[in-house]
Structure formats: C-alpha cells, structure tokens
Design an enzyme around this catalytic site. Structure first.
Site, PDB file in Angstrom:
ATOM      1  N   HIS A  70       0.239  -2.365   4.658  1.00 53.51           N
ATOM      2  CA  HIS A  70      -0.774  -2.164   3.622  1.00 53.51           C
ATOM      3  C   HIS A  70      -0.257  -2.587   2.250  1.00 53.51           C
ATOM      4  CE1 HIS A  70       0.566   1.597   1.518  1.00 53.51           C
ATOM      5  NE2 HIS A  70       1.130   1.895   2.671  1.00 53.51           N
ATOM      6  N   ASP A 181       6.140   1.498  -1.615  1.00 51.91           N
ATOM      7  CA  ASP A 181       5.231   1.926  -0.550  1.00 51.91           C
ATOM      8  C   ASP A 181       3.849   1.343  -0.875  1.00 51.91           C
ATOM      9  OD1 ASP A 181       3.621   3.211   1.288  1.00 51.91           O
ATOM     10  OD2 ASP A 181       3.856   5.201   0.406  1.00 51.91           O
ATOM     11  N   GLU A 213      -5.056   1.757   2.814  1.00 55.17           N
ATOM     12  CA  GLU A 213      -4.312   2.640   3.706  1.00 55.17           C
ATOM     13  C   GLU A 213      -4.141   4.019   3.097  1.00 55.17           C
ATOM     14  OE1 GLU A 213      -0.536   4.516   5.324  1.00 55.17           O
ATOM     15  OE2 GLU A 213      -1.112   3.992   3.292  1.00 55.17           O
ATOM     16  N   GLU A 214      -3.904   4.052   1.796  1.00 57.44           N
ATOM     17  CA  GLU A 214      -3.610   5.318   1.131  1.00 57.44           C
ATOM     18  C   GLU A 214      -4.803   6.271   1.099  1.00 57.44           C
ATOM     19  OE1 GLU A 214      -0.780   6.301   0.435  1.00 57.44           O
ATOM     20  OE2 GLU A 214       0.516   4.600  -0.016  1.00 57.44           O
ATOM     21  N   ASP A 236       5.719  -0.114   7.684  1.00 62.53           N
ATOM     22  CA  ASP A 236       5.516   0.772   6.537  1.00 62.53           C
ATOM     23  C   ASP A 236       6.877   1.276   6.080  1.00 62.53           C
ATOM     24  OD1 ASP A 236       4.281   2.586   4.639  1.00 62.53           O
ATOM     25  OD2 ASP A 236       2.519   2.647   5.933  1.00 62.53           O
ATOM     26  N   HIS A 320       6.201   8.076  -3.118  1.00 59.28           N
ATOM     27  CA  HIS A 320       5.054   8.385  -3.979  1.00 59.28           C
ATOM     28  C   HIS A 320       5.502   8.804  -5.380  1.00 59.28           C
ATOM     29  CE1 HIS A 320       1.686   8.880  -0.758  1.00 59.28           C
ATOM     30  NE2 HIS A 320       2.390   7.770  -0.613  1.00 59.28           N
TER      31      HIS A 320
END
Length: 370
Positions: A70, A181, A213-214, A236, A320
C-alpha cells in the site's frame, strides 16, 4: 537501483488515504522502465504488468503472481474550523495523538498546501490531572498562522492533513522518516521488479501499489478481484525490536525480511517463499501471526473464491510515528525474496500452490465464461 534513493523519494511525498495521486505518479514513473504495462485503475491503484514466458493452467489461463504494497499513509483531516481560525482534526488511519504535539503539518486545500503546526493547551495552564494524561485527538488543533477569515476562505472541512517530515539516513543501513509504513513496501516492489528483469520467469507478475489500506484494505480488495491472480504476496512493515514491546511481538532489524505464518497465509505460498530463500541464501525471519495480519494480505486472501496468499514484511520501529526506522538491508532482502519466488514458479509449483480441487474449479469457471 538504490534502495535509499527510491525510499527517500517515495517517503517525501504526501499521500493520505483517498489522496494518493502524487505518490501514484511517482510510482508510475519508477515502474514504467521495468514493466510491459503500467496503469492506474478506477480506485487509484497503480498496476505494473510483467509478462512471463507463459505458464498455462487448466482452462487456458496463464499463471500469475500478484505483489501488493500500500502507498497511502496515516494522516488527519479537518473536522471543524473554530471561530478563531484554528482547525480541529480527526484521524484518517491510525494516527497516534502521542506523536502529534508540536509537529509541522501540511493542510492540503483546493488552492494549494498550507503549512501548519499542531498545538494544544500550554502546560502552564493545565490542571494536575490533565498533565498526567495523554492529550486526546480532540484536544489538539492545527494553527496555519492566518486570520480566521483567510482560513475559512482557503480551508474546507474534510481537507486532508499530513505530517511534514523529511526522510534521513541514520548510522549504517538505517533510515528514518514518516510514511515508511508503507513506502517501504512500494520500494520493495520497485527493487523486485528491477531484479525480476534480470531473471527468466514463466509466470506473469502484477505489481500493485494499493490505495486506502490504512482505512480498510480497500485497494487490495478491488485490485485482487480485478486481476484474479493465481497467488499473491503482500508486502508491508511489521513491528521491529524496540524497548517496551515484548520480544515475541517483534522482529529484529537487520536480520532479513519477516515471512509470516498463520491463518492468513497459505501453507504452500509459505513453502515457496522458504524454498526460494534457502536456494538463494536470502536472509529471512519467521513471524507467527495466528489471526488477522492487518495487512493487504487479509483482503486479498478472500477475494473472489479465495486467493492463496503470503506476507513478507520489513521490520520497522516506531510505527505510525513521524520517525519510523527501517534497515535498508531488510528492504533489499525482501525484494530479492519476491523476485526469486516468482522466478522459481513452474507448472509443478503452481499446481502444489493451488491445492486439491483448484484445477477443476478454475477450469469450470473458465468454461462458463466462454
């Protein structure tokens, strides 16, 4: 192709969920020299097609492998504009309020980007109880430094907000930045395509930079349905070793790519990955995931009547946050693993991957479609 250069370029671009266009444009530019075809679908996924020498399956279908990573990043969006011109925000993905205080951000408006900062009540004015608590997202605000009237002219509720953080090299092979990410995953796909160009391979390969994706694995679900690959491997990041996280929940940086095992993973795809790693001396680490992986693999696995799926991850610290950290050696090993696995898939391997009854199901479906 240099992993650091590719990752730095991709991580420098803003791409919140639903607004991945600028990242997609960069991915298209990187992938065009490496693929026979590069296109963008209706949802915004970027799809590169690399034709193999041809591996026929029952019903006349060609065997194919889908790689998915992603390209969206965690972000915020404007939830309200206060009378004084300050912006209240909500999360678009898993934004962590603990990491937001004092950060520089960009508000993406119809008239162009606005620089801003994230603020909250000064510590001098907080109560003792408030001082002991982590600020909630609703307690934070974005200040773009404009009068209230100008803010209302330029900013709309729903405008996305992203972090302003440039990628940087640390010591050795380590790299830090925001949105690693999962720009790391897209970098892996890019390096794997370059590696694959030097190999003979029978299967067709679809490399897909997925969107959203998130916020729900949406791009993976639609692209897997549309491509209908024989098998798929999602790429990922996973939790790297760091203080405060139990050893059983992390994977070491610098020891190679993590290869997942669990309910989300088809045993024969796992076997193919392990065999490729052993044959070519590729560094990997096991990653047990008993339930949902929380990655694109989760959506791909149940597309159509089911797609045999694997998951390769790059260990990442401080997930994150605006200062995620990866080891570039792990990125390179993950790319080698993808290319080696695709190159080793012959007719026998494809038959083992799909399992009993698959050939009859696929042949029947192809016949019904004709």
């Amino acid at each position: 192709m240099d992993a650091a250069e590719v990752l730095a370029r991709l991580a420098s671009i803003a791409g919140p969920p639903g607004h991945e266009g600028p990242v997609a444009a960069a991915v298209e530019e990187l992938w065009r020299p490496l693929a026979a075809e590069v296109r963008r679908d209706a949802l915004g996924n970027v799809i590169a097609v690399v034709r193999g020498e041809g591996l026929a399956l029952p019903g006349g279908r060609r065997a194919s492998v889908m790689w998915a990573a992603h390209m969206d990043e965690i972000a915020l969006l404007v939830a309200a504009i206060e009378d004084e011109g300050f912006l209240r925000v909500d999360a678009a993905g898993g934004a962590d309020p603990r990491n937001l205080l004092g950060l520089e951000v960009t508000v993406h408006t119809a008239g162009g980007p606005l620089a801003g900062v994230v603020g909250t009540k000064p510590p001098h004015l907080t109560s003792a109880e408030e001082a002991r608590q982590v600020p909630r997202l609703r307690d934070l605000f974005v200040d773009v430094g404009l009068p209230a009237e100008a803010v209302r002219r330029r900013v709309r509720v729903g405008d996305p907000v992203t972090l302003r953080q440039s990628p940087a090299r640390l010591q050795g092979r380590r790299m830090t930045g925001k949105s690693l990410d999962n720009r790391v995953g897209v970098t892996v796909l890019t390096l794997a395509l370059a590696d694959l160009a030097r190999r003979r391979h029978a299967v067709d390969v679809y490399a897909v930079a997925t969107v959203q994706e998130e916020v729900g694995l949406r791009g993976a679900a639609t692209s897997a349905y549309g491509l209908d690959p024989t098998l798929a491997i999602a790429v990922d990041v996973t939790f790297g070793d760091q203080p405060g996280v139990p050893d059983g929940k992390t994977v070491e940086l610098g020891k190679g790519a993590a290869v997942a095992q669990g309910a989300n993973i088809h045993p024969r795809v796992l076997e193919a990955l392990r065999e490729a790693a052993k044959a070519e001396g590729i560094a990997t680490q096991p990653e047990p995931i008993p339930g949902a992986s929380g990655t694109d693999a989760w959506a791909i696995q149940i597309a159509r009547e089911g797609i045999p799926t694997g998951l390769v991850s790059v260990p990442l610290r401080h997930m994150h946050s605006p200062a995620e950290v990866v080891d570039l050696g792990d990125v390179q090993e993950a790319a080698r693993l993808l290319a080696a696995t695709a190159a080793r898939l012959d007719a026998g391997a494809a038959s083992r991957l799909v399992g009993p009854g698959w050939q009859e199901v696929r042949a029947g479906a192809a016949g019904a479609a004709q």
